[in-house]
Design a protein around this motif. Structure first.
Motif, PDB file in Angstrom:
ATOM      1  N   MET A  10      61.376  12.612 -26.667  1.00 12.24           N
ATOM      2  CA  MET A  10      60.497  13.897 -27.162  1.00 12.24           C
ATOM      3  C   MET A  10      60.272  14.888 -26.203  1.00 12.24           C
ATOM      4  SD  MET A  10      60.501  13.349 -30.406  1.00 12.24           S
ATOM      5  CE  MET A  10      59.389  14.651 -30.740  1.00 12.24           C
ATOM      6  N   GLN A  11      59.764  14.476 -25.070  1.00  8.60           N
ATOM      7  CA  GLN A  11      59.696  15.222 -23.916  1.00  8.60           C
ATOM      8  C   GLN A  11      60.969  16.050 -23.460  1.00  8.60           C
ATOM      9  OE1 GLN A  11      57.537  14.080 -20.389  1.00  8.60           O
ATOM     10  NE2 GLN A  11      58.186  15.676 -19.336  1.00  8.60           N
ATOM     11  N   ALA A  12      61.886  15.360 -23.520  1.00  6.26           N
ATOM     12  CA  ALA A  12      63.285  16.081 -23.401  1.00  6.26           C
ATOM     13  C   ALA A  12      63.586  17.032 -24.416  1.00  6.26           C
ATOM     14  CB  ALA A  12      64.347  15.129 -23.242  1.00  6.26           C
ATOM     15  N   LEU A  13      63.264  16.945 -25.717  1.00  5.78           N
ATOM     16  CA  LEU A  13      63.563  17.681 -26.827  1.00  5.78           C
ATOM     17  C   LEU A  13      62.713  18.855 -27.136  1.00  5.78           C
ATOM     18  CD1 LEU A  13      64.497  14.832 -29.526  1.00  5.78           C
ATOM     19  CD2 LEU A  13      66.241  16.761 -28.322  1.00  5.78           C
ATOM     20  N   ARG A  14      61.511  18.630 -26.550  1.00  5.03           N
ATOM     21  CA  ARG A  14      60.251  19.863 -26.482  1.00  5.03           C
ATOM     22  C   ARG A  14      60.881  20.777 -25.707  1.00  5.03           C
ATOM     23  NH1 ARG A  14      56.604  15.557 -27.568  1.00  5.03           N
ATOM     24  NH2 ARG A  14      56.193  15.302 -25.298  1.00  5.03           N
ATOM     25  N   LEU A  15      61.529  20.547 -24.744  1.00  8.66           N
ATOM     26  CA  LEU A  15      62.114  21.507 -23.760  1.00  8.66           C
ATOM     27  C   LEU A  15      63.093  22.602 -24.432  1.00  8.66           C
ATOM     28  CD1 LEU A  15      63.345  19.784 -20.313  1.00  8.66           C
ATOM     29  CD2 LEU A  15      60.896  21.056 -21.042  1.00  8.66           C
ATOM     30  N   LEU A  16      63.766  22.273 -25.490  1.00  5.70           N
ATOM     31  CA  LEU A  16      64.353  22.979 -26.217  1.00  5.70           C
ATOM     32  C   LEU A  16      63.858  24.387 -26.812  1.00  5.70           C
ATOM     33  CD1 LEU A  16      66.949  20.405 -28.201  1.00  5.70           C
ATOM     34  CD2 LEU A  16      67.339  21.898 -26.155  1.00  5.70           C
ATOM     35  N   GLU A  17      62.482  24.016 -26.906  1.00  6.08           N
ATOM     36  CA  GLU A  17      61.673  25.045 -27.688  1.00  6.08           C
ATOM     37  C   GLU A  17      61.167  26.198 -26.553  1.00  6.08           C
ATOM     38  OE1 GLU A  17      58.100  23.106 -28.726  1.00  6.08           O
ATOM     39  OE2 GLU A  17      59.358  21.998 -30.766  1.00  6.08           O
ATOM     40  N   ARG A  18      61.543  25.931 -25.168  1.00 10.50           N
ATOM     41  CA  ARG A  18      61.002  26.903 -24.267  1.00 10.50           C
ATOM     42  C   ARG A  18      62.329  27.883 -23.808  1.00 10.50           C
ATOM     43  NH1 ARG A  18      58.039  23.670 -19.628  1.00 10.50           N
ATOM     44  NH2 ARG A  18      58.589  25.809 -18.670  1.00 10.50           N
ATOM     45  N   ALA A  19      61.950  29.258 -23.602  1.00 15.51           N
ATOM     46  CA  ALA A  19      62.898  30.022 -23.164  1.00 15.51           C
ATOM     47  C   ALA A  19      62.491  30.869 -21.980  1.00 15.51           C
ATOM     48  CB  ALA A  19      63.081  30.935 -24.271  1.00 15.51           C
ATOM     49  N   ASP A  20      61.725  30.408 -21.162  1.00  8.98           N
ATOM     50  CA  ASP A  20      61.140  30.753 -20.111  1.00  8.98           C
ATOM     51  C   ASP A  20      61.728  30.598 -18.610  1.00  8.98           C
ATOM     52  OD1 ASP A  20      60.060  28.377 -20.630  1.00  8.98           O
ATOM     53  OD2 ASP A  20      58.516  28.525 -19.051  1.00  8.98           O
ATOM     54  N   GLY A  21      63.174  30.318 -19.051  1.00  4.46           N
ATOM     55  CA  GLY A  21      64.065  29.792 -17.927  1.00  4.46           C
ATOM     56  C   GLY A  21      64.265  31.216 -16.895  1.00  4.46           C
ATOM     57  N   GLU A  44      68.598  19.961  -8.475  1.00  5.06           N
ATOM     58  CA  GLU A  44      68.009  21.144  -7.733  1.00  5.06           C
ATOM     59  C   GLU A  44      69.517  22.051  -7.444  1.00  5.06           C
ATOM     60  OE1 GLU A  44      64.067  19.649  -5.694  1.00  5.06           O
ATOM     61  OE2 GLU A  44      66.101  19.474  -4.499  1.00  5.06           O
ATOM     62  N   LYS A  45      70.563  21.296  -7.255  1.00  7.03           N
ATOM     63  CA  LYS A  45      71.752  21.949  -6.834  1.00  7.03           C
ATOM     64  C   LYS A  45      72.470  22.687  -8.161  1.00  7.03           C
ATOM     65  CE  LYS A  45      76.174  21.293  -4.364  1.00  7.03           C
ATOM     66  NZ  LYS A  45      77.086  20.533  -3.836  1.00  7.03           N
ATOM     67  N   THR A  46      72.601  22.033  -9.149  1.00 10.87           N
ATOM     68  CA  THR A  46      73.452  22.421 -10.496  1.00 10.87           C
ATOM     69  C   THR A  46      72.418  23.259 -11.263  1.00 10.87           C
ATOM     70  OG1 THR A  46      72.671  20.555 -11.533  1.00 10.87           O
ATOM     71  CG2 THR A  46      74.645  20.405 -10.390  1.00 10.87           C
ATOM     72  N   ARG A  47      71.030  23.330 -11.028  1.00 13.19           N
ATOM     73  CA  ARG A  47      70.172  23.924 -11.752  1.00 13.19           C
ATOM     74  C   ARG A  47      70.667  24.469 -13.318  1.00 13.19           C
ATOM     75  NH1 ARG A  47      67.102  27.397  -8.959  1.00 13.19           N
ATOM     76  NH2 ARG A  47      67.166  29.098 -10.558  1.00 13.19           N
ATOM     77  N   PRO A  48      70.587  23.351 -14.224  1.00 14.71           N
ATOM     78  CA  PRO A  48      70.804  23.378 -15.609  1.00 14.71           C
ATOM     79  C   PRO A  48      69.691  24.245 -16.180  1.00 14.71           C
ATOM     80  CG  PRO A  48      69.973  21.143 -15.099  1.00 14.71           C
ATOM     81  CD  PRO A  48      70.197  21.960 -13.727  1.00 14.71           C
ATOM     82  N   PRO A  49      69.826  24.777 -17.371  1.00 14.17           N
ATOM     83  CA  PRO A  49      68.759  25.703 -17.888  1.00 14.17           C
ATOM     84  C   PRO A  49      67.685  24.827 -18.190  1.00 14.17           C
ATOM     85  CG  PRO A  49      71.132  25.893 -19.013  1.00 14.17           C
ATOM     86  CD  PRO A  49      71.219  24.792 -18.167  1.00 14.17           C
ATOM     87  N   ARG A  50      67.739  23.595 -18.719  1.00 14.70           N
ATOM     88  CA  ARG A  50      66.604  22.581 -18.942  1.00 14.70           C
ATOM     89  C   ARG A  50      66.775  21.268 -18.346  1.00 14.70           C
ATOM     90  NH1 ARG A  50      67.878  25.410 -23.328  1.00 14.70           N
ATOM     91  NH2 ARG A  50      66.764  27.213 -23.691  1.00 14.70           N
ATOM     92  N   ALA A  51      65.758  20.664 -17.933  1.00 14.71           N
ATOM     93  CA  ALA A  51      65.861  19.465 -17.599  1.00 14.71           C
ATOM     94  C   ALA A  51      64.461  18.869 -17.335  1.00 14.71           C
ATOM     95  CB  ALA A  51      66.744  19.108 -16.186  1.00 14.71           C
ATOM     96  N   VAL A  52      64.679  17.350 -17.577  1.00 13.02           N
ATOM     97  CA  VAL A  52      63.394  16.548 -17.406  1.00 13.02           C
ATOM     98  C   VAL A  52      63.785  15.477 -16.412  1.00 13.02           C
ATOM     99  CG1 VAL A  52      63.935  15.048 -19.336  1.00 13.02           C
ATOM    100  CG2 VAL A  52      61.747  15.025 -18.264  1.00 13.02           C
ATOM    101  N   MET A  53      63.222  15.580 -15.358  1.00  9.17           N
ATOM    102  CA  MET A  53      63.261  14.431 -14.073  1.00  9.17           C
ATOM    103  C   MET A  53      62.579  13.171 -14.590  1.00  9.17           C
ATOM    104  SD  MET A  53      65.077  14.319 -11.308  1.00  9.17           S
ATOM    105  CE  MET A  53      65.152  12.749 -10.659  1.00  9.17           C
ATOM    106  N   LEU A  54      63.358  12.334 -14.331  1.00 11.07           N
ATOM    107  CA  LEU A  54      62.994  10.992 -14.900  1.00 11.07           C
ATOM    108  C   LEU A  54      63.028   9.737 -13.561  1.00 11.07           C
ATOM    109  CD1 LEU A  54      65.086  11.031 -18.053  1.00 11.07           C
ATOM    110  CD2 LEU A  54      62.530  11.121 -17.812  1.00 11.07           C
TER     111      LEU A  54
END
Length: 238
Positions: free
Chosen positions: A55-66, A23-33
């Motif tokens: 696979m869940q982490a890699l599927r985030l690479l398809e998203r650009a709604d950040g 929440e502090k660093t706000r990376p472009p895409r992240a999956v919380m584990l």
């Protein structure tokens, strides 16, 4: 680092284990584990589960709604499901109350002699070990650790400072015991391993004592290392 890579046209995704940090660093895409620190893919030796995480982490690479995309992995931490039939591979007497560096050294040396053959059995069974950071063989650990309990600040050629030398010894010690206790049978939960180590071994109690000594040291690095890296918060004395 993720932001820098994205600015250069490289999409990134982060396997996150600490929500406030994300929440502090706000990376472009992240999956919380919801897994233990050091186990971002879940438990060892579980390829199907680890593949699901990847696979869940890699599927985030398809998203650009950040600019920030944060998903939560749906399953609980598999390491926290205890095995009711589990018994440690090592039978050790309960640790007794110890006083003074020489008593700690003697008790730890005796216990380590019992643990070492079981650890060798683990290495034979799995063909691997994560032990090797300390820069000295396990038979040297009791005397080295007791020197700190005596107020000394020893070091070794492989590590520049006493704080680093003791930190890596602590890491190796926890790894050796954690491997040895899994030498036989199906693996227990990580919580069962932790409870066994911190409540039922001289080694675990000695690391708690080393933490106390480190926090009282005039050496700033040793105070920092002892406070942050020796003992998990749930197993600190009340």
């Amino acid at each position: 680092m993720a932001h820098m890579l994205e600015e250069r046209g490289l999409p990134t995704t982060v396997l996150a284990l600490v929500l406030p940090q994300v929440e502090k660093t706000r990376p472009p895409r992240a999956v919380m584990l919801p897994f233990m620190l050091g186990r971002p893919l879940g438990e060892p030796n579980d390829p199907p589960f680890q593949r699901r995480v990847l696979m869940q982490a890699l599927r985030l690479l398809e998203r650009a709604d950040g600019p920030v995309v944060l998903e939560h992995f749906p399953d609980d931490n598999p390491s926290w499901f205890d095995r009711p039939d589990w018994e440690p591979a090592i039978s050790l007497p309960p640790p007794s109350e110890l006083h003074g560096p020489s008593a700690w050294e003697a008790a730890f040396r005796i216990e380590l002699l019992a643990v070492m053959p079981v650890w060798e059995r683990f290495k034979t069974r799995f063909g691997r070990t994560t032990v090797g950071l300390a820069g000295q063989p396990p038979e040297a650990w009791p005397a080295f650790a007791s020197a700190f309990l005596n107020g000394d600040l020893p070091t070794i050629p492989q590590h520049d400072t006493p704080a680093l030398a003791l930190r890596f010894l602590a890491d190796d010690l926890k790894a050796l015991y954690g491997e040895a206790v899994q030498a036989d049978g199906a693996p227990p939960s990580a919580r069962q391993i932790d409870q066994w180590f911190w409540r039922r071994t001289v080694a675990g109690q000695m690391l708690i004592a080393l933490r106390d000594v480190s926090l009282k040291s005039e050496n700033n690095a040793l105070r920092t290392v002892g406070g942050r890296f020796f003992v998990p918060v749930p197993y600190l004395p009340v």
